[in-house]
Design a protein around this motif. Structure first.
Motif: not given
Length: 288
Positions: A128-142
């Motif tokens: 009934v509910f789902a989230e994708t967990v996402m990670r950013h390594r902070l090596r290259r920030i736009p």
């Protein structure tokens, strides 16, 4: 199937529960906070639960059963990868159903897999509910400039109302939007132990009307929203990129966020450098 011994977990089992959570996250991804002892204690020790141990005494499966605010059964489950479809998952669901005394159940899984989905479907539970967990390594920030004509300000007592307006106007067209009252939403936001008011921002137009916002907690980007007239104009991208810089400058090595699986904003986060790291989900009986 190897024999599993079942008993209620205790405080002494916290290290094993943390190890089980880490194993699930390595295999399938999901909510990284799942290894925190405070979260494991809340999920599996503060409410009635059951843990299964293999023939060498290691915990390979655990479940608990608490109550929602409306009184309905609220369960949580964690199973070692490879054990989901070997009988352990079936035994946990049977325990949950037995102790829910026939009421429709809701079940939380902070780390899921294809096998999880199969198990739930076989036992009459649908997602009934789902989230994708996402990670950013902070090596290259736009670097994404703030759109012309806008300014951003931090969260304070004076700007709290603008944050709430940005929140409610950004999400009002989303399916299932709860329409949380202002006082309740602000109380929830500010009571979070890791809430970062100085890094959270609300975007204001030339008339000082709120058009978008972002809130941060620790190294998490908690909520990002842009009102409909300003979507597609890079405001959301600016707010996220600015938040990544704030987390990095505060000493963070990675940044996290979670986005519902049907939210097109996931494409934006990928373009900004985030990578999917699993799914967390909620399941319920079809009668719920």
């Amino acid at each position: 199937m190897a024999t599993i011994e079942w008993a209620r977990p205790t405080e002494d089992d916290l290290p094993q529960l943390a190890g089980l959570a880490a194993e699930c996250l390595r295999a399938d991804g999901g909510l990284p906070l799942l290894t925190d002892e405070s979260m494991l204690r809340r999920l599996f020790l503060d409410v009635p639960g059951i843990a299964g141990r293999d023939d060498i005494g290691d915990i390979v499966a655990v479940a608990s059963l608490g109550r929602e605010e409306d009184g309905g059964p609220s369960a949580a489950m964690l199973i070692q990868p490879g054990q989901v479809l070997t009988g352990a998952g079936e035994q946990l669901i049977a325990w949950i159903r037995e102790h829910s005394t026939g009421a429709p159940i809701r079940l939380a899984m902070e780390s899921t897999s294809v096998e999880t989905e199969q198990l739930m479907a076989e036992h009459g539970l649908h997602r009934v509910f789902a989230e994708t967990v996402m990670r950013h390594r902070l090596r290259r920030i736009p670097r994404v400039p703030l759109p012309a004509g806008l300014q951003t300000v931090a969260f304070t007592e004076e700007t709290a109302h603008a944050f709430y307006l940005a929140y409610s106007r950004s999400f009002a067209d989303r399916p299932g939007f709860p329409g949380t009252p202002e006082e309740e939403w602000l109380s929830w936001l500010t009571s979070e132990p890791e809430f970062l008011p100085s890094a959270s921002r609300v975007a204001l137009d030339e008339a000082e009307a709120p058009v978008g916002f972002v809130t941060l907690g620790g190294n998490w980007i908690d909520q990002v929203g842009v009102i409909p007239p300003w979507r597609g104009r890079r405001l959301g991208a600016h707010l996220v990129a600015r938040s990544l810089t704030a987390i990095q400058r505060a000493g963070g090595e990675v940044a996290w966020l979670a986005v519902t699986v049907d939210n097109p904003a996931a494409d934006l986060y990928c373009r900004l450098g985030f990578k999917a790291k699993g799914t967390r989900a909620r399941y319920a009986d079809r009668a719920t």
